[in-house]
Design an enzyme around this catalytic site. Structure first.
Site, mmCIF file in Angstrom:
data_model
loop_
_atom_site.group_PDB
_atom_site.id
_atom_site.type_symbol
_atom_site.label_atom_id
_atom_site.label_comp_id
_atom_site.label_asym_id
_atom_site.label_seq_id
_atom_site.Cartn_x
_atom_site.Cartn_y
_atom_site.Cartn_z
ATOM 1 N N HIS A 14 0.874 -1.194 0.000
ATOM 2 C CA HIS A 14 0.000 0.000 0.000
ATOM 3 C C HIS A 14 0.903 1.234 0.000
ATOM 4 O O HIS A 14 1.459 1.591 1.026
ATOM 5 C CB HIS A 14 -0.901 0.007 1.234
ATOM 6 C CG HIS A 14 -1.866 1.155 1.268
ATOM 7 N ND1 HIS A 14 -3.221 0.987 1.450
ATOM 8 C CD2 HIS A 14 -1.685 2.495 1.151
ATOM 9 C CE1 HIS A 14 -3.822 2.160 1.435
ATOM 10 N NE2 HIS A 14 -2.909 3.103 1.266
ATOM 11 N N HIS A 16 1.594 5.338 -1.584
ATOM 12 C CA HIS A 16 1.259 6.550 -2.342
ATOM 13 C C HIS A 16 2.545 7.148 -2.884
ATOM 14 O O HIS A 16 3.387 7.608 -2.101
ATOM 15 C CB HIS A 16 0.556 7.572 -1.441
ATOM 16 C CG HIS A 16 -0.730 7.054 -0.871
ATOM 17 N ND1 HIS A 16 -1.937 7.176 -1.518
ATOM 18 C CD2 HIS A 16 -0.990 6.376 0.267
ATOM 19 C CE1 HIS A 16 -2.892 6.611 -0.798
ATOM 20 N NE2 HIS A 16 -2.338 6.110 0.300
ATOM 21 N N ASP A 248 1.431 2.464 3.559
ATOM 22 C CA ASP A 248 0.590 3.654 3.410
ATOM 23 C C ASP A 248 1.434 4.920 3.504
ATOM 24 O O ASP A 248 0.965 5.951 3.985
ATOM 25 C CB ASP A 248 -0.547 3.672 4.441
ATOM 26 C CG ASP A 248 -1.629 4.690 4.089
ATOM 27 O OD1 ASP A 248 -1.674 5.142 2.925
ATOM 28 O OD2 ASP A 248 -2.413 5.041 4.993
HETATM 29 C C1 NCD Z 1 -3.473 9.020 2.176
HETATM 30 C C2 NCD Z 1 -3.024 10.122 1.206
HETATM 31 O O1 NCD Z 1 -2.509 11.144 1.647
HETATM 32 O O2 NCD Z 1 -3.140 9.904 -0.010
HETATM 33 N N1 NCD Z 1 -3.490 9.578 3.493
HETATM 34 C C3 NCD Z 1 -3.435 8.875 4.644
HETATM 35 O O3 NCD Z 1 -3.573 9.471 5.717
HETATM 36 N N2 NCD Z 1 -3.238 7.577 4.665
HETATM 37 C C4 NCD Z 1 -4.789 8.502 1.768
HETATM 38 C C5 NCD Z 1 -5.200 7.238 2.466
HETATM 39 O O4 NCD Z 1 -4.647 6.154 2.227
HETATM 40 O O5 NCD Z 1 -6.099 7.296 3.308
HETATM 41 ZN ZN ZN Z 2 -3.257 5.057 1.697
#
Ligand code: NCD
Ligand code: ZN
Length: 355
Positions: A14, A16, A248
């Site tokens: 996971h 970003h 994440d």
């Molecule tokens: C994530 C983001 O900034 O894209 N933020 C987060 O707090 N995890 C989005 C997400 O996965 O909820």
């Molecule tokens: Zn996320």
């Protein structure tokens, strides 16, 4: 207690990575330790089509540091208009490893997410047929529901009915943060898994809020009470194949986090593995880190484990710089304030004996 672990190179289930200048700046932090990562599609605009996923994958590949073999595994952002045939074709061409469900408004860039869960029934049924996993941001968005209860209520109101309505659908409850979430996964079969972040293994809501508000500990789902953190830790340490690492890692420029209305997301990609080594080692379970971060996730996604290896060694004082400079401004790396640090080195082949 061993201070070295040589293990299968991990994957991040996971992640970003953002886009443009931010992608170029943050990608080396992931590529340093992880062989593969499941890439979240919540760009602006979101990655809702195969064409967009293909183009995004190519931008990620082009942004890799020289010589890096880092492999992005793409996802499609599920909307109420997503067509079953498009999802099936994207899986058949090997483009996507999963589809991502954001309840509309649940988190950063989720406005195009799902409001009416009936409307995604056809695509979910198709995914169940073809064995394509659905990754779920498991929080309700009902403003009446307290933010600390949103995951537990989601399981009851959305996840459980959805699983009953679509038997056979393989699901990942992403970044699980509660005892209820862990228990729900434990009580289910092999078709339901959960990712756990490094920061949720370290933080409870006191770390976020007591003695001052710490914007770099704010993420969604928000960190919960200590008893929930303990349940996550027990799940991660258990070796249960249904729990695996998804960092994440979600970078935002400092200006967006240190603000009167700060963004959610912890930028953990670069130090997740060293932090996990510290967490597992403190629990006298360093050898379990391989299952959690390198074996269980690959198995769930039907992929072979990496043949490359990662060596973690305790080295006091060796830390990444606290901030990463990007064209969008500095981004703060997650720092729980440990005294001891670990260095991690990728070993290209499987020649090293297992520690
Ligand atoms: C994530 C983001 O900034 O894209 N933020 C987060 O707090 N995890 C989005 C997400 O996965 O909820
Ligand atoms: Zn996320």
């Amino acid at each position: 207690m061993s201070a070295t672990l040589t293990m299968t190179q991990p994957d991040d289930w996971h992640l970003h990575l953002r886009d443009g200048a931010m992608l170029a700046a943050v990608l080396p932090d992931s590529a340093r330790h992880f062989a593969r990562a499941l890439i979240m599609p919540n760009l602006m605009p979101p990655v809702t089509t195969a064409a967009a996923a293909r183009a995004y994958r190519d931008r990620i590949l082009a942004a890799r540091p020289a010589g890096s073999m880092f492999t992005p595994l793409m996802t499609l952002y599920l909307t109420e208009d997503t067509q079953p045939a498009e999802v099936a074709a994207a899986q058949a061409e090997g483009l996507i490893a999963a589809v991502k469900l954001y309840p509309a408004g649940a988190t950063t860039n989720s406005a195009s997410g799902v409001r009416d869960f009936q409307r995604i029934r056809p695509v979910l049924e198709r995914m169940a047929e073809i064995g394509l996993p659905l990754c779920v941001h498991g929080e309700v968005t009902d403003p009446e529901i307290d933010i600390f209860d949103r995951e537990a209520v989601f399981i009851e109101r959305v996840l459980d009915p959805l699983r009953r309505a679509t038997p056979g659908l393989r699901l990942v409850l992403e970044h699980v943060t509660t005892r209820e979430g862990v228990q729900y996964v434990r009580d289910s079969g092999a078709g339901l898994a959960a990712t756990i972040t490094a920061h949720h293994l370290l933080l409870n809501r006191n770390h976020l809020l007591a003695g001052g508000i710490r914007p770099h500990f704010y993420c969604l789902p928000v960190a919960k009470r200590e008893r929930h953190r303990k349940a996550l830790l027990a799940a991660a340490l258990s070796g249960d194949a249904r729990f695996f690492l998804g960092t994440d890692s979600a970078p935002h420029p400092n200006a967006a986090k240190q603000s009167a209305c700060g963004c959610a997301g912890c930028f953990t990609a670069g130090n997740a593995m060293p932090l996990l080594a510290e967490i597992f080692s403190r629990e006298h379970a360093l050898s379990r880190l391989e299952a959690f971060s390198a074996l269980n996730g690959a198995a769930f996604y039907g992929l072979a484990p990496n043949t490359s290896r990662l060596r973690l060694t305790r080295v006091d004082g060796e830390n990444l710089p606290p901030r990463l400079d990007t064209a969008e401004g500095p981004v703060t790396r997650f720092d729980p304030g440990f005294a001891s640090a670990w260095s991690a080195t990728v070993l290209p082949s499987a020649k090293e004996p297992r520690a």
